[in-house]
Design a protein around this motif. Structure first.
Motif, PDB file in Angstrom:
ATOM      1  N   ARG A  68       0.830  -1.209   0.000  1.00  0.00           N
ATOM      2  CA  ARG A  68       0.000   0.000   0.000  1.00  0.00           C
ATOM      3  C   ARG A  68       0.865   1.261   0.000  1.00  0.00           C
ATOM      4  N   ALA A  69       1.841   1.316   0.879  1.00  0.00           N
ATOM      5  CA  ALA A  69       2.726   2.488   0.937  1.00  0.00           C
ATOM      6  C   ALA A  69       3.547   2.608  -0.341  1.00  0.00           C
ATOM      7  N   ARG A  72       1.380   3.988  -3.145  1.00  0.00           N
ATOM      8  CA  ARG A  72       1.194   5.434  -2.974  1.00  0.00           C
ATOM      9  C   ARG A  72       2.452   6.179  -3.426  1.00  0.00           C
ATOM     10  N   ALA A  75       2.768   6.144  -7.252  1.00  0.00           N
ATOM     11  CA  ALA A  75       1.937   7.170  -7.895  1.00  0.00           C
ATOM     12  C   ALA A  75       2.640   8.524  -7.821  1.00  0.00           C
ATOM     13  N   GLY A  76       3.190   8.845  -6.661  1.00  0.00           N
ATOM     14  CA  GLY A  76       3.929  10.100  -6.513  1.00  0.00           C
ATOM     15  C   GLY A  76       5.163  10.145  -7.395  1.00  0.00           C
ATOM     16  N   ARG A 118      -2.544   3.873  -8.081  1.00  0.00           N
ATOM     17  CA  ARG A 118      -3.619   4.177  -7.120  1.00  0.00           C
ATOM     18  C   ARG A 118      -4.571   2.995  -6.961  1.00  0.00           C
ATOM     19  N   GLU A 121      -2.945   0.551  -4.784  1.00  0.00           N
ATOM     20  CA  GLU A 121      -3.033   1.044  -3.401  1.00  0.00           C
ATOM     21  C   GLU A 121      -4.398   0.725  -2.792  1.00  0.00           C
ATOM     22  N   ARG A 122      -5.455   0.984  -3.527  1.00  0.00           N
ATOM     23  CA  ARG A 122      -6.814   0.743  -3.008  1.00  0.00           C
ATOM     24  C   ARG A 122      -7.151  -0.740  -2.939  1.00  0.00           C
TER      25      ARG A 122
END
Length: 127
Positions: A68-69, A72, A75-76, A118, A121-122
């Motif tokens: 998950r991290a 994220r 994406a960044g 993303r 992540e979700r």
């Protein structure tokens, strides 16, 4: 997204990042040219640094506890490297048509990459 697609998606994204990381070290000159000139230092430093980041993100995506991290952060990262794609498109505007098209195609490609990260992540269950 089906469970089968959901379980493969993070690993496919990790593979894409790991492959890009390898390329940053195997053919760094190609990436040096995309480093925005506004960044301090030598372009090769940025090329290698982004390759290391891609390896780290790939490793994070591959492990369920850090997925998950890492998603994220991925994406960044995709948002953060967008200026390099803009630099490439600007620098290649006078090159032969196939190269110009490739450089321009990279710009909108960042959007689905960010959205993919993303979704990964979700798609992670639990903390």
């Amino acid at each position: 997204m089906s469970p089968r697609t959901s379980s493969r998606s993070p690993l496919l994204l990790a593979g894409l990042l790991a492959g890009a990381g390898v390329l940053h070290f195997a053919v760094p000159r190609a990436f040096d040219a995309t480093v925005p000139r506004i960044l301090p230092g030598e372009p090769r430093t940025w090329t290698y640094a982004s390759g290391v980041v891609e390896f780290a993100l790939a490793a994070g995506l591959a492990h369920p506890r850090t997925r998950r991290a890492a998603a994220r952060a991925t994406a960044g990262f995709f948002v953060g490297v967008f200026p390099a794609n803009v630099q490439m498109a600007a620098d290649w505007r006078h090159r032969p048509r196939p190269q110009r098209v490739a450089a321009l195609a990279r710009l909108p490609l960042q959007v689905p990459l960010v959205l993919w990260a993303r979704r990964v992540e979700r798609g992670v269950e639990g903390p």
